[in-house]
Design an enzyme around this catalytic site. Structure first.
Site, PDB file in Angstrom:
ATOM      1  N   GLU A   1     -13.501   1.894   9.181  1.00  0.00           N
ATOM      2  CA  GLU A   1     -12.203   2.512   9.430  1.00  0.00           C
ATOM      3  C   GLU A   1     -12.191   3.904   8.779  1.00  0.00           C
ATOM      4  O   GLU A   1     -12.552   4.040   7.614  1.00  0.00           O
ATOM      5  CB  GLU A   1     -11.148   1.608   8.776  1.00  0.00           C
ATOM      6  CG  GLU A   1      -9.754   1.776   9.275  1.00  0.00           C
ATOM      7  CD  GLU A   1      -8.797   0.801   8.578  1.00  0.00           C
ATOM      8  OE1 GLU A   1      -9.207   0.123   7.622  1.00  0.00           O
ATOM      9  OE2 GLU A   1      -7.638   0.739   8.997  1.00  0.00           O
TER      10      GLU A   1
ATOM     11  N   GLU B   1      -2.328  -8.748   5.297  1.00  0.00           N
ATOM     12  CA  GLU B   1      -2.398  -7.770   6.402  1.00  0.00           C
ATOM     13  C   GLU B   1      -3.407  -6.725   5.942  1.00  0.00           C
ATOM     14  O   GLU B   1      -3.120  -5.937   5.051  1.00  0.00           O
ATOM     15  CB  GLU B   1      -1.004  -7.194   6.645  1.00  0.00           C
ATOM     16  CG  GLU B   1      -0.860  -6.588   8.017  1.00  0.00           C
ATOM     17  CD  GLU B   1      -1.145  -5.113   7.985  1.00  0.00           C
ATOM     18  OE1 GLU B   1      -2.324  -4.751   8.259  1.00  0.00           O
ATOM     19  OE2 GLU B   1      -0.242  -4.336   7.700  1.00  0.00           O
TER      20      GLU B   1
ATOM     21  N   PRO C   1       0.825  -1.220   0.000  1.00  0.00           N
ATOM     22  CA  PRO C   1       0.000   0.000   0.000  1.00  0.00           C
ATOM     23  C   PRO C   1       0.856   1.265   0.000  1.00  0.00           C
ATOM     24  O   PRO C   1       2.083   1.199   0.067  1.00  0.00           O
ATOM     25  CB  PRO C   1      -0.752  -0.136   1.313  1.00  0.00           C
ATOM     26  CG  PRO C   1       0.252  -0.776   2.213  1.00  0.00           C
ATOM     27  CD  PRO C   1       1.113  -1.666   1.371  1.00  0.00           C
TER      28      PRO C   1
ATOM     29  N   CYS D   1      -3.007   1.287   9.381  1.00  0.00           N
ATOM     30  CA  CYS D   1      -4.040   0.282   9.664  1.00  0.00           C
ATOM     31  C   CYS D   1      -4.132  -0.013  11.160  1.00  0.00           C
ATOM     32  O   CYS D   1      -5.105  -0.609  11.606  1.00  0.00           O
ATOM     33  CB  CYS D   1      -3.800  -0.978   8.850  1.00  0.00           C
ATOM     34  SG  CYS D   1      -2.100  -1.488   8.884  1.00  0.00           S
TER      35      CYS D   1
ATOM     36  N   GLU E   1       0.107   2.436  -6.694  1.00  0.00           N
ATOM     37  CA  GLU E   1       0.283   3.374  -7.813  1.00  0.00           C
ATOM     38  C   GLU E   1       0.571   4.787  -7.314  1.00  0.00           C
ATOM     39  O   GLU E   1       1.182   5.590  -8.005  1.00  0.00           O
ATOM     40  CB  GLU E   1      -0.943   3.354  -8.731  1.00  0.00           C
ATOM     41  CG  GLU E   1      -2.288   3.553  -8.044  1.00  0.00           C
ATOM     42  CD  GLU E   1      -2.860   2.258  -7.449  1.00  0.00           C
ATOM     43  OE1 GLU E   1      -2.102   1.305  -7.239  1.00  0.00           O
ATOM     44  OE2 GLU E   1      -4.072   2.226  -7.183  1.00  0.00           O
TER      45      GLU E   1
END
Ligand code: ADP
Length: 517
Positions: free
Chosen positions: A417, A282, A179, A316, A207
């Site tokens: 989240e 994860e 990520p 996270c 990206e």
């Protein structure tokens, strides 16, 4: 506007820099800034004929244009990883350890440039980016040492005349999908144990943040890692499904390790079933942060600020729901609001900025929705509460650090989240009530509690249904410790010896005819 612009430009044949891809002036060691993918030891555009833009989220400027690689390039990378692995898997642990240590040392050497690259593409304040580089470096260093402890077992003899052994071998070429929130550390936390175990890798970075991944390829090459052992694909959002499918379906990749959102993780898990690949996932979190009446207020506020506002809440393991017991609720809320009001939004490269931009406009809109939902349902804003208009009109993606009181379980931050710099405070009465609220989520990554009662710290830590627990501590990540979640937060662990096991297979060898008895 979500920035995903593509630009058609003339393709340079060798993946070298072209005029619109000038290296940012802040980077001293210019060779760390690469604008092509990396396959089999070469920086290349692969099969790409078009390019995608990488943006600086602090001002929206285009900082690089990278080749839009696709499924064909994923297959080329799989073959390169597989071929190179035939030699790499037979190297000694000492050889692998030495290369990893050189990679670690080079990361230290280039710390400032690597940090600048992180800030340019991900936005976080430079001080945080420097910290990320050294956190990322720690995985190369740790696994350089762990490589020497890949032991086997001589097993008890249960049958006469035989000797039974268990040896550990590398799983094989690994596809790594990472990520944007930790552009460097999420890569080294996977590459370190993979290389130590004797695996080769093909990385598909986010990206939004491919520049750190490419700099890590330069470092691997400089450290003497053989061609084909570390590959990197530059992929635009429009091609991720094709590339993801190719990675999951390729029989040459024996392992997939992914860090990212839960829906994508579930999709990858389904696709990996086609080749019964080893997987590590994860995924998302929805961390509770519980402050009990017997907690020390200053310690709790510091722990929450570390957990909640690092990387503008885009981690996270960031606290998503702050549960405060009624006896300390007002004191805690006031101390937290004072601390958060003092935070300064700004470009991560500007001195004094303590809260950088969010990754894109969609993230700003989501955080805004969470605040609006809370306020509409009766929450009170104690600090922040909106996006800073001046910075965002100038092209930035900022949201002012926010604290809200009187938040309840029906409000959005308790349901999903947030991934942004807002601290929603819920009031609770009893330990049982706090545990019920904390565990009422399908996620199970990180959780936190603040108390000075030893018995309670044990009891609550054991009752929390999460993979990690911070007690009076908000910055829990470390190279030596197991990072990972339960429930829909994932499968497997990264860090320490646990992370190495994810890249090793156990093989049983039975040797017969040893003795006649
Ligand atoms: P976020 O929404 O935070 O970007 P994602 O889970 O979408 O989280 O992205 C994490 C990583 O997964 C990125 O590298 C992204 O490009 C990649 N990704 C997203 N969808 C897919 C897919 N279908 N196949 C492979 N990689 C994917």
């Amino acid at each position: 506007m979500i920035r995903t612009g593509f630009s058609k430009v003339v393709v340079p044949s060798s993946g070298r820099l072209f005029s619109s891809n000038a290296t940012p002036s802040q980077i001293v060691n210019k060779h760390l800034w690469r604008t092509a993918g990396y396959i089999n030891g070469e920086f290349t555009n692969g099969s790409a004929t078009e390019f995608f833009d990488v943006h600086n989220p602090a001002n929206g400027s285009v900082i690089a244009k990278l080749p839009r690689m696709g499924a064909k390039d994923a297959e080329t990378a799989a073959q390169a990883s597989y071929d190179a692995w035939q030699v790499w898997k037979n190297t000694t642990v000492k050889e692998r350890s030495k290369v990893l240590m050189k990679m670690a040392n080079l990361m230290t050497h280039y710390q400032e440039d690597l940090a600048t690259i992180i800030t340019l593409e991900a936005g976080k304040p430079l001080a945080e980016a420097r910290g990320e580089v050294m956190y990322a470096q720690s995985f190369y260093e740790l696994y350089s040492e762990e490589a020497k402890r890949i032991n086997g077992d001589v097993l008890p003899q249960s049958v006469h005349g035989r000797r039974m052994l268990a040896i550990r071998q590398p799983v094989g070429p690994a596809a790594l999908i990472t990520p944007w929130n930790f552009p460097s550390a999420m890569i080294t936390r996977k590459v370190g144990p993979a290389l130590a175990a004797g695996c080769s890798v093909a990385i598909k970075p986010a990206e939004e943040t491919p520049m750190s991944a490419l700099a890590l390829c330069v470092i691997a090459e400089e450290a003497g890692l053989p061609a084909g052992i570390m590959n990197c694909l530059t992929v635009a959002r429009s091609e991720v499904v094709d590339v993801g499918t190719a990675m999951c379906h390729s029989p040459l990749f024996r392992k997939l390790s992914f860090t990212g959102s839960t829906p994508v993780g579930k999709w990858l898990m389904r696709e990996c079933a086609t080749t019964v690949k080893r997987i590590s996932l994860e995924l998302g979190g929805n961390a509770p942060f519980i402050v009990f009446d017997d907690a020390d207020i200053e310690t709790s506020v510091t722990a929450l600020v570390n957990s909640k506002f690092r990387n503008a809440g885009q981690t996270c393991i960031s606290s998503n729901r702050v549960l405060v017991q009624e006896g300390v609720y007002d004191a805690f809320a006031a101390a937290l609001a004072a601390r958060v009001t003092a935070m300064q939004c700004g470009d991560g490269l500007t001195e004094g900025s303590t809260c950088g931009p969010l990754i894109n406009d969609a993230a700003v809109a989501k955080v805004g929705r969470h605040v609006e939902d809370c306020v509409a349902k009766g929450a009170t804003v104690l600090a922040g509460g909106a996006a800073p208009a001046d910075l965002n009109e100038a092209g930035g993606c900022f949201f002012t650090p926010t604290v809200m009181a009187n938040v309840t379980e029906e409000m959005l931050p308790c349901i999903e989240e947030t991934f942004g710099p807002i601290a929603p405070l819920l009031k609770f009465k009893t330990e049982d009530e706090a545990l019920r609220i904390a565990n009422s989520t399908r996620m199970g990554l990180a959780s936190y509690l603040c108390t000075r009662d030893l018995a309670r710290s044990w009891r609550v830590s054991e009752a929390l249904e999460f993979g990690m627990v911070g007690v009076n501590e908000g910055a829990i990540s470390a190279d030596t410790t197991p990072f990972g979640g339960i429930k829909e937060s994932g499968i497997g662990r990264e860090g320490g010896p646990y992370g190495l096991e994810e890249y090793l297979e156990v093989k049983y060898i039975c040797m017969g005819g040893i003795t006649s008895v």
